[in-house]
Design an enzyme around this catalytic site. Structure first.
Site, short mmCIF file in Angstrom:
data_model
loop_
_atom_site.label_atom_id
_atom_site.label_comp_id
_atom_site.label_asym_id
_atom_site.label_seq_id
_atom_site.Cartn_x
_atom_site.Cartn_y
_atom_site.Cartn_z
N VAL A 122 0.84 -1.21 0.00
CA VAL A 122 0.00 0.00 0.00
C VAL A 122 0.87 1.26 0.00
O VAL A 122 0.68 2.17 -0.81
CB VAL A 122 -0.96 0.00 1.22
CG1 VAL A 122 -1.82 1.26 1.22
CG2 VAL A 122 -1.86 -1.24 1.20
N ARG B 120 11.63 -0.77 7.56
CA ARG B 120 12.58 -1.59 8.32
C ARG B 120 13.90 -1.77 7.56
O ARG B 120 14.96 -1.80 8.12
CB ARG B 120 11.98 -2.99 8.53
CG ARG B 120 11.28 -3.20 9.82
CD ARG B 120 10.66 -4.57 9.84
NE ARG B 120 10.04 -4.90 8.54
CZ ARG B 120 9.31 -5.96 8.30
NH1 ARG B 120 9.10 -6.84 9.25
NH2 ARG B 120 8.79 -6.18 7.11
N LYS C 294 -12.90 -5.95 10.64
CA LYS C 294 -13.68 -5.00 9.83
C LYS C 294 -15.11 -4.89 10.37
O LYS C 294 -15.69 -3.80 10.39
CB LYS C 294 -13.67 -5.46 8.37
CG LYS C 294 -12.27 -5.34 7.75
CD LYS C 294 -12.17 -6.10 6.44
CE LYS C 294 -10.78 -5.94 5.83
NZ LYS C 294 -10.56 -6.85 4.70
N1 NAP Z 1 -2.31 -4.97 0.97
C1 NAP Z 1 -3.60 -4.70 0.87
O1 NAP Z 1 -4.25 -5.03 -0.13
C2 NAP Z 1 -4.31 -3.96 1.99
C3 NAP Z 1 -5.67 -3.65 1.84
C4 NAP Z 1 -6.33 -2.94 2.85
C5 NAP Z 1 -5.63 -2.60 4.00
N2 NAP Z 1 -4.31 -2.97 4.13
C6 NAP Z 1 -3.62 -2.60 5.36
O2 NAP Z 1 -2.54 -1.73 5.04
C7 NAP Z 1 -1.47 -1.95 5.95
C8 NAP Z 1 -0.19 -2.25 5.15
O3 NAP Z 1 -0.37 -3.41 4.37
P1 NAP Z 1 0.67 -3.79 3.21
O4 NAP Z 1 0.04 -4.92 2.46
O5 NAP Z 1 1.11 -2.60 2.48
O6 NAP Z 1 1.90 -4.37 4.09
P2 NAP Z 1 3.36 -4.74 3.58
O7 NAP Z 1 3.40 -4.85 2.10
O8 NAP Z 1 3.80 -5.90 4.41
O9 NAP Z 1 4.24 -3.47 3.98
C9 NAP Z 1 4.55 -3.17 5.32
C10 NAP Z 1 5.56 -2.04 5.35
O10 NAP Z 1 5.78 -1.69 6.70
C11 NAP Z 1 7.18 -1.60 6.93
N3 NAP Z 1 7.43 -1.94 8.33
C12 NAP Z 1 7.18 -3.10 8.98
N4 NAP Z 1 7.56 -3.00 10.26
C13 NAP Z 1 8.04 -1.74 10.43
C14 NAP Z 1 8.58 -1.02 11.52
N5 NAP Z 1 8.71 -1.60 12.72
N6 NAP Z 1 8.98 0.26 11.31
C15 NAP Z 1 8.87 0.83 10.12
N7 NAP Z 1 8.35 0.21 9.02
C16 NAP Z 1 7.95 -1.07 9.20
C17 NAP Z 1 7.81 -2.57 5.98
O11 NAP Z 1 9.16 -2.19 5.78
P3 NAP Z 1 10.14 -2.91 4.71
O12 NAP Z 1 9.63 -2.46 3.38
O13 NAP Z 1 11.45 -2.36 5.02
O14 NAP Z 1 9.95 -4.36 4.95
C18 NAP Z 1 6.92 -2.38 4.75
O15 NAP Z 1 7.39 -1.32 3.97
C19 NAP Z 1 -1.95 -3.07 6.88
O16 NAP Z 1 -2.52 -2.51 8.04
C20 NAP Z 1 -3.01 -3.77 6.07
O17 NAP Z 1 -3.96 -4.44 6.88
C21 NAP Z 1 -3.65 -3.62 3.15
#
Ligand code: NAP
Length: 452
Positions: free
Chosen positions: A20, A51, A208
């Site tokens: 995202v 991270r 949700k």
């Molecule tokens: N993906 C979807 O379709 C979707 C849909 C609706 C809602 N969401 C929500 O959106 C949020 C993000 O989802 P995502 O799919 O984008 O997750 P993701 O792809 O796993 O990305 C997570 C990001 O957070 C960073 N991160 C993790 N731990 C951290 C820390 N301690 N300090 C700083 N940065 C940190 C990671 O860093 P690195 O890049 O360095 O690993 C990565 O960039 C979640 O709450 C999810 O429920 C996602």
């Protein structure tokens, strides 16, 4: 904190730059001029916490691994959190709010657990807390509940809010495949994560549901208040049985307001489980990874919201919408209306929730079995709407042709969950019942009786 002036930029710190967050950065860059025109001031990215910085070479000096320092920096007005999970997101957002930064987050798990603490912190600091992306991705749903329907009385919010499970159930229905095969396909195509538990066990949908119920009923509902069952137990036979009844099986998140009877108070319930719905219901046509939510309100009637419930770009669209709202509020020097939980309605226990049931039994194929089974339903106060038998001879006492097994399906009228549970328990003790193969709830969601 230095406030954004009439034309000064609204300065954004981004926490997380994954699926995202990466799309949030792209849209902020590609649409900078349009966003500035719509918000009334430029929206400028001033820092990104991740991270593993080496994975984000295009972000250069914006990058930091010290998210805690970033959220309290003087040159940050808004914190956008797309890390996910409870910690460190909770601590970081409380820090940010306390420091007077508005917050935009997509984090359903955090909101469903800690929504009250976040809302209080935003209130105390006089800043915004927006989270449209946390439920149903790109679909504008929370703002309509919070704002457009604020003058109405919402009675039910029910829908498909998890794309992974909807993909699996749709694949099972289309191909007759087993749950395991459909999950494997979903994983291969990138619709299910390597560890799919949060989706297939219903926890994602439960978070949700908690957020939806809180907004719809002006009552604080947490994930722990939501009754939750996933789809692991749904079999190809269940899907076929649903088809035979003119139904489909969907994992539903259902939030309902129930009028109190006599001296009983009005209550709300929030629950997630796979259920049969009539194939004629609009939710039945929602296939694959799409989401759809059906809202019923006293004056507005029925409304349906449909679209992409996940994915980087669709979710980033909702995040950017929130960001523009925060930027506009800052430009005019205000903030959005506070979230209201004034109603504080009690959350109904699952045992007292009324639904209809489809009970599939493996029974001995001999005379009198049907009467014995019907007797157990009746004794427990569960009224039968229809009975179907497949296999074997006649089990209604008219004649016996076989001493093998038969499959008996009982569809009930609406009954409390506790009465159905008691019925199932006594059925399993009957000699004639070799097994209770499955119990599925039947939800008609405001449509008139199609089932049974
Ligand atoms: N993906 C979807 O379709 C979707 C849909 C609706 C809602 N969401 C929500 O959106 C949020 C993000 O989802 P995502 O799919 O984008 O997750 P993701 O792809 O796993 O990305 C997570 C990001 O957070 C960073 N991160 C993790 N731990 C951290 C820390 N301690 N300090 C700083 N940065 C940190 C990671 O860093 P690195 O890049 O360095 O690993 C990565 O960039 C979640 O709450 C999810 O429920 C996602």
């Amino acid at each position: 904190m230095s406030p954004a002036g009439a034309n000064g930029p609204v300065r954004v710190a981004l926490l997380g730059c994954g699926t995202v967050g990466g799309q949030v950065v792209r849209l902020l860059r590609e649409q900078a001029d349009e966003l500035a025109a719509r918000a009334g001031s430029p929206v400028e990215l001033v820092g990104v916490a991740v991270r593993r910085p080496h994975r984000h070479p295009d972000l250069g000096d914006l990058l930091t691994t010290d998210a805690s320092a970033l959220v309290t920096r003087d040159d940050v007005d808004v914190v956008v959190e797309v890390i996910g999970g409870i910690e460190p997101a909770r601590t970081l957002l409380l820090q940010a709010l306390k420091a007077g930064k508005s917050v935009v987050t997509a984090n359903k798990a955090l909101l469903a657990e800690e929504g009250a603490a976040l809302a209080e912190a935003a209130d105390a600091a006089g800043v915004d807390l927006y989270y449209e992306a946390s439920v149903a991705g790109a679909i504008p749903l929370l703002r309509p509940l919070r704002e457009s329907l604020a003058g109405d009385r919402i009675t039910r919010v029910a829908g498909i809010v998890n794309g992974t499970t909807n993909f699996i159930l749709s694949a099972m229905a289309a191909n007759g495949s087993s749950y395991a095969d459909a999950l494997e396909e979903a994983t291969r195509l990138g619709y299910a994560e390597a560890d799919p538990s949060a989706d297939v066990d219903g926890y994602d949908a439960a978070s949700k549901a908690a957020i939806l119920a809180t907004l719809a009923f002006h009552t604080r509902v947490t994930a722990g208040d939501v009754y939750c069952e996933g789809i692991r137990q749904v079999s190809a036979a269940d899907i076929a049985a649903a088809k035979g009844l003119g139904c489909v099986i969907k994992l539903l998140a259902i939030c309902e307001r129930t009028a109190g009877e006599g001296t009983e108070p009005e209550t709300v319930s929030a629950r997630v489980y796979p259920a049969m719905i009539p194939a004629s219901h609009p939710l039945a046509a929602v296939d694959g990874a799409f989401n759809a939510v059906f809202v019923e309100a006293e004056a507005a009637g029925q409304l349906m919201f449909y679209g992409q419930g996940a994915g980087g770009a669709p979710t980033a669209s909702a995040v950017l919408g929130d960001l523009v709202a925060v930027a506009r509020n800052r430009v005019i020097g205000g903030h959005a209306p506070r979230e209201s939980a004034y109603a504080s309605l009690p959350v109904r226990s699952m045992g007292s929730v009324h639904t209809r049931y489809h009970v599939s039994l493996d029974v001995a194929d001999r005379a009198g079995v049907l009467a014995a089974i019907a007797g157990e339903f009746s004794r427990n106060g569960v009224s039968i709407a229809a009975v179907r038998q497949s296999g074997g001879g006649r089990i209604d006492g008219a004649m016996t042709e076989s001493d093998g097994a038969a499959r008996l399906v009982v569809v009930t009228h609406a009954a409390p969950e506790s009465a159905l549970a008691a019925t199932v328990e006594t059925l399993t003790k009957l000699d004639a019942v070799r097994g209770v193969d499955s119990v599925l709830r039947v939800e008609e969601l405001g449509r008139t009786g199609v089932v049974g």
